[in-house]
Design a protein around this motif. Sequence first.
Motif, PDB file in Angstrom:
ATOM      1  N   ALA A 230      -6.074 -15.072  -0.956  1.00 50.10           N
ATOM      2  CA  ALA A 230      -5.360 -13.897  -1.766  1.00 50.10           C
ATOM      3  C   ALA A 230      -6.019 -12.557  -1.907  1.00 50.10           C
ATOM      4  O   ALA A 230      -5.592 -11.442  -1.493  1.00 50.10           O
ATOM      5  N   GLU A 231      -7.424 -12.692  -2.045  1.00 51.46           N
ATOM      6  CA  GLU A 231      -8.290 -11.468  -2.056  1.00 51.46           C
ATOM      7  C   GLU A 231      -8.439 -10.750  -0.776  1.00 51.46           C
ATOM      8  O   GLU A 231      -8.400  -9.585  -0.431  1.00 51.46           O
ATOM      9  N   VAL A 232      -8.613 -11.672   0.400  1.00 52.73           N
ATOM     10  CA  VAL A 232      -8.650 -10.933   1.731  1.00 52.73           C
ATOM     11  C   VAL A 232      -7.187 -10.277   2.156  1.00 52.73           C
ATOM     12  O   VAL A 232      -7.389  -9.324   2.692  1.00 52.73           O
ATOM     13  N   THR A 233      -6.389 -11.245   1.814  1.00 50.34           N
ATOM     14  CA  THR A 233      -4.810 -10.347   2.086  1.00 50.34           C
ATOM     15  C   THR A 233      -4.756  -9.031   1.440  1.00 50.34           C
ATOM     16  O   THR A 233      -4.365  -8.404   2.139  1.00 50.34           O
ATOM     17  N   GLU A 234      -5.243  -9.206   0.247  1.00 51.73           N
ATOM     18  CA  GLU A 234      -5.082  -7.454  -0.523  1.00 51.73           C
ATOM     19  C   GLU A 234      -6.094  -6.630  -0.060  1.00 51.73           C
ATOM     20  O   GLU A 234      -5.467  -5.468   0.148  1.00 51.73           O
ATOM     21  N   LEU A 235      -7.145  -7.025   0.511  1.00 52.02           N
ATOM     22  CA  LEU A 235      -8.253  -6.119   1.432  1.00 52.02           C
ATOM     23  C   LEU A 235      -7.362  -5.390   2.678  1.00 52.02           C
ATOM     24  O   LEU A 235      -7.422  -4.316   2.951  1.00 52.02           O
ATOM     25  N   LEU A 236      -6.761  -6.493   3.267  1.00 55.74           N
ATOM     26  CA  LEU A 236      -6.242  -6.200   4.625  1.00 55.74           C
ATOM     27  C   LEU A 236      -4.895  -5.375   4.419  1.00 55.74           C
ATOM     28  O   LEU A 236      -4.564  -4.571   5.504  1.00 55.74           O
ATOM     29  N   ALA A 237      -4.277  -5.423   3.111  1.00 52.38           N
ATOM     30  CA  ALA A 237      -3.120  -4.573   2.842  1.00 52.38           C
ATOM     31  C   ALA A 237      -3.373  -3.217   2.588  1.00 52.38           C
ATOM     32  O   ALA A 237      -2.349  -2.065   2.554  1.00 52.38           O
ATOM     33  N   GLN A 238      -4.683  -2.838   2.395  1.00 47.38           N
ATOM     34  CA  GLN A 238      -5.007  -1.458   2.013  1.00 47.38           C
ATOM     35  C   GLN A 238      -4.843  -0.442   3.377  1.00 47.38           C
ATOM     36  O   GLN A 238      -4.980  -0.803   4.487  1.00 47.38           O
ATOM     37  N   PRO A 239      -4.675   0.630   2.971  1.00 44.54           N
ATOM     38  CA  PRO A 239      -4.401   1.735   4.163  1.00 44.54           C
ATOM     39  C   PRO A 239      -5.738   1.912   5.148  1.00 44.54           C
ATOM     40  O   PRO A 239      -5.511   1.931   6.284  1.00 44.54           O
ATOM     41  N   GLU A 240      -6.951   1.762   4.457  1.00 40.44           N
ATOM     42  CA  GLU A 240      -8.214   1.878   5.248  1.00 40.44           C
ATOM     43  C   GLU A 240      -8.709   0.308   5.221  1.00 40.44           C
ATOM     44  O   GLU A 240      -9.566   0.130   4.436  1.00 40.44           O
ATOM     45  N   ARG A 241      -7.890  -0.352   5.644  1.00 42.29           N
ATOM     46  CA  ARG A 241      -8.249  -1.948   5.695  1.00 42.29           C
ATOM     47  C   ARG A 241      -9.691  -2.100   6.437  1.00 42.29           C
ATOM     48  O   ARG A 241     -10.292  -1.314   7.236  1.00 42.29           O
ATOM     49  N   PRO A 242     -10.464  -3.044   5.944  1.00 40.97           N
ATOM     50  CA  PRO A 242     -11.912  -3.571   6.486  1.00 40.97           C
ATOM     51  C   PRO A 242     -11.535  -3.723   8.148  1.00 40.97           C
ATOM     52  O   PRO A 242     -10.602  -4.294   8.387  1.00 40.97           O
ATOM     53  N   THR A 243     -12.439  -3.422   8.968  1.00 40.99           N
ATOM     54  CA  THR A 243     -12.467  -3.790  10.318  1.00 40.99           C
ATOM     55  C   THR A 243     -13.613  -4.822  10.713  1.00 40.99           C
ATOM     56  O   THR A 243     -13.302  -5.440  11.851  1.00 40.99           O
ATOM     57  N   ALA A 244     -14.234  -5.259   9.715  1.00 41.06           N
ATOM     58  CA  ALA A 244     -15.087  -6.463   9.801  1.00 41.06           C
ATOM     59  C   ALA A 244     -15.410  -7.164   8.595  1.00 41.06           C
ATOM     60  O   ALA A 244     -15.327  -6.588   7.354  1.00 41.06           O
ATOM     61  N   LEU A 245     -15.259  -8.401   8.726  1.00 46.83           N
ATOM     62  CA  LEU A 245     -15.738  -9.469   7.432  1.00 46.83           C
ATOM     63  C   LEU A 245     -16.945 -10.035   7.740  1.00 46.83           C
ATOM     64  O   LEU A 245     -17.136 -10.750   8.874  1.00 46.83           O
ATOM     65  N   ILE A 246     -17.902 -10.245   6.727  1.00 48.16           N
ATOM     66  CA  ILE A 246     -18.981 -11.277   6.683  1.00 48.16           C
ATOM     67  C   ILE A 246     -18.622 -12.075   5.551  1.00 48.16           C
ATOM     68  O   ILE A 246     -18.541 -11.659   4.621  1.00 48.16           O
ATOM     69  N   VAL A 247     -18.403 -13.571   6.004  1.00 45.37           N
ATOM     70  CA  VAL A 247     -17.736 -14.601   5.399  1.00 45.37           C
ATOM     71  C   VAL A 247     -18.827 -15.792   4.958  1.00 45.37           C
ATOM     72  O   VAL A 247     -19.287 -16.221   5.900  1.00 45.37           O
ATOM     73  N   GLN A 248     -19.063 -15.990   3.620  1.00 44.51           N
ATOM     74  CA  GLN A 248     -19.785 -17.274   3.487  1.00 44.51           C
ATOM     75  C   GLN A 248     -19.014 -18.467   3.354  1.00 44.51           C
ATOM     76  O   GLN A 248     -17.844 -18.525   3.105  1.00 44.51           O
ATOM     77  N   GLY A 249     -19.812 -19.301   4.056  1.00 42.71           N
ATOM     78  CA  GLY A 249     -19.538 -20.973   4.081  1.00 42.71           C
ATOM     79  C   GLY A 249     -17.957 -21.327   4.710  1.00 42.71           C
ATOM     80  O   GLY A 249     -17.217 -20.396   5.450  1.00 42.71           O
ATOM     81  N   THR A 250     -17.918 -22.348   4.892  1.00 42.19           N
ATOM     82  CA  THR A 250     -16.680 -23.067   5.673  1.00 42.19           C
ATOM     83  C   THR A 250     -15.427 -22.764   4.868  1.00 42.19           C
ATOM     84  O   THR A 250     -14.302 -22.458   5.691  1.00 42.19           O
ATOM     85  N   ILE A 271      -9.800  -7.403  14.038  1.00 39.16           N
ATOM     86  CA  ILE A 271     -10.914  -7.436  12.866  1.00 39.16           C
ATOM     87  C   ILE A 271     -12.020  -8.270  13.456  1.00 39.16           C
ATOM     88  O   ILE A 271     -11.525  -9.418  14.118  1.00 39.16           O
ATOM     89  N   SER A 272     -13.255  -7.801  13.107  1.00 40.86           N
ATOM     90  CA  SER A 272     -14.311  -8.847  13.322  1.00 40.86           C
ATOM     91  C   SER A 272     -14.883  -9.636  12.431  1.00 40.86           C
ATOM     92  O   SER A 272     -14.617  -9.272  11.362  1.00 40.86           O
ATOM     93  N   VAL A 273     -15.265 -10.891  12.702  1.00 40.25           N
ATOM     94  CA  VAL A 273     -15.691 -11.723  11.605  1.00 40.25           C
ATOM     95  C   VAL A 273     -16.892 -12.742  11.943  1.00 40.25           C
ATOM     96  O   VAL A 273     -17.152 -12.852  13.147  1.00 40.25           O
ATOM     97  N   VAL A 274     -18.015 -12.439  10.878  1.00 36.39           N
ATOM     98  CA  VAL A 274     -19.070 -13.010  11.142  1.00 36.39           C
ATOM     99  C   VAL A 274     -19.229 -14.231  10.033  1.00 36.39           C
ATOM    100  O   VAL A 274     -18.967 -13.777   8.772  1.00 36.39           O
ATOM    101  N   ALA A 275     -19.485 -15.573  10.086  1.00 38.83           N
ATOM    102  CA  ALA A 275     -19.565 -16.324   9.228  1.00 38.83           C
ATOM    103  C   ALA A 275     -21.383 -16.367   8.478  1.00 38.83           C
ATOM    104  O   ALA A 275     -21.801 -16.525   9.703  1.00 38.83           O
ATOM    105  N   ILE A 276     -21.464 -16.901   7.309  1.00 37.51           N
ATOM    106  CA  ILE A 276     -22.817 -17.206   7.004  1.00 37.51           C
ATOM    107  C   ILE A 276     -22.972 -18.627   6.752  1.00 37.51           C
ATOM    108  O   ILE A 276     -22.311 -19.435   6.324  1.00 37.51           O
ATOM    109  N   GLY A 277     -23.745 -19.197   7.888  1.00 31.83           N
ATOM    110  CA  GLY A 277     -23.885 -20.723   8.189  1.00 31.83           C
ATOM    111  C   GLY A 277     -22.930 -21.224   9.239  1.00 31.83           C
ATOM    112  O   GLY A 277     -21.776 -20.938   9.225  1.00 31.83           O
ATOM    113  N   ASP A 278     -23.647 -22.125  10.049  1.00 31.81           N
ATOM    114  CA  ASP A 278     -22.906 -22.250  11.231  1.00 31.81           C
ATOM    115  C   ASP A 278     -22.583 -23.867  10.725  1.00 31.81           C
ATOM    116  O   ASP A 278     -22.941 -24.796  10.100  1.00 31.81           O
ATOM    117  N   THR A 279     -21.026 -24.156  11.178  1.00 38.41           N
ATOM    118  CA  THR A 279     -20.501 -25.674  11.304  1.00 38.41           C
ATOM    119  C   THR A 279     -19.639 -25.848  12.491  1.00 38.41           C
ATOM    120  O   THR A 279     -19.224 -24.783  13.196  1.00 38.41           O
TER     121      THR A 279
END
Length: 340
Positions: A230-250, A271-279
């Motif tokens: 829900a939170e990320v969906t809200e971010l992506l709905a903004q006119p100036e949405r993020p072009t990259a996410l750094i996201v914790q965990g699985t 959109i680019s994505v980087v995860a914190i922690g490898d799985t």
Amino acid sequence: MNAGKQKIDLRDVARLAGVSLGSASRAMNGAGASAATQEKVNQAAAALGYRPNHAARVLRSRLSRTVGCLLPDISNPLYAQVFRALEDEFLRHDYLLLLANGANDVDRETKALGTFTQRGMDGVILAPGNERNAALVEALRVLPMPAVVFDREVSGAHDAVLIDHAGGVRRVVEHLLGLGHRDIALVLWQGDTRPVRRRVQGFRTAFQAAGLPVPDLLVQARSVTASVKAEVTELLAQPERPTALIVQGTHMLNSALRAIAARGLQVPRDISVVAIGDTPFAAEHDPAVSVLDIDQAETARCLVDLLLTRIADNGLPQRKARVGLRYVERDSVAAPPRYS
């Protein structure tokens, strides 16, 4: 050996190995026997089916050869990996590692420390979810055995292994800035723990060092395993949405990727994505997700070395070891659309 004798003891092992009883005892207890003697005794013990009396060994050495491990949430795959690496390392030293799941609940954490004490364990490795709670700090202070704190800032003169979260996140943000990203979101949980505080610090420091305003794009979920769809969906709905996410965990990564797909966006084109922690989930996702990760084996070796040397000599000064984070580039990061 007497014909009527039923129970195999260490004298039988020594006799078959052709060594003295003292040498056999040192070999069975890992107390400095030569490699040749160790091999002879091991072969004799295996041939006779001899198993050492653990209770007697405890009485003689005053060591239980057990260590308690308190982790905040074992449903988190990253902590499961830490435990497995610790278990493997302790087994190399003939120690049994017993796990307690704190579940980020201070009552469970303090009770677990009490249980470790009652069981007479030789030491404790812990990463409490409530590192600043007074009851937890006091329970740790009165522990009668050595403790090593993993990646937490707990009051007291405890040995610790600390992960460089601030430096790791800063390097990832700098990498994304170098590709042209400016609207970068950081997605974490809201716990007041050292990893969360240091990650936010590294995020802000990277923008400040580049002379750029820190974006108001911090999302903090109620728990490590909560969905952030829900939170990320809200971010992506903004006119100036993020072009990259750094996201914790699985769990958060999974829900963030679902939010991206639901908006009809593609990684890394949109959109680019980087995860914190490898799985395995991050590595096997299509596209494979770039990650910021620790060397689990190195971390386990640091923790085990600090604890075992502390058990051997409790008069050592307080020590802190630091473990760096490595960035593993995969297929989920690219320049933002307007720069590609």
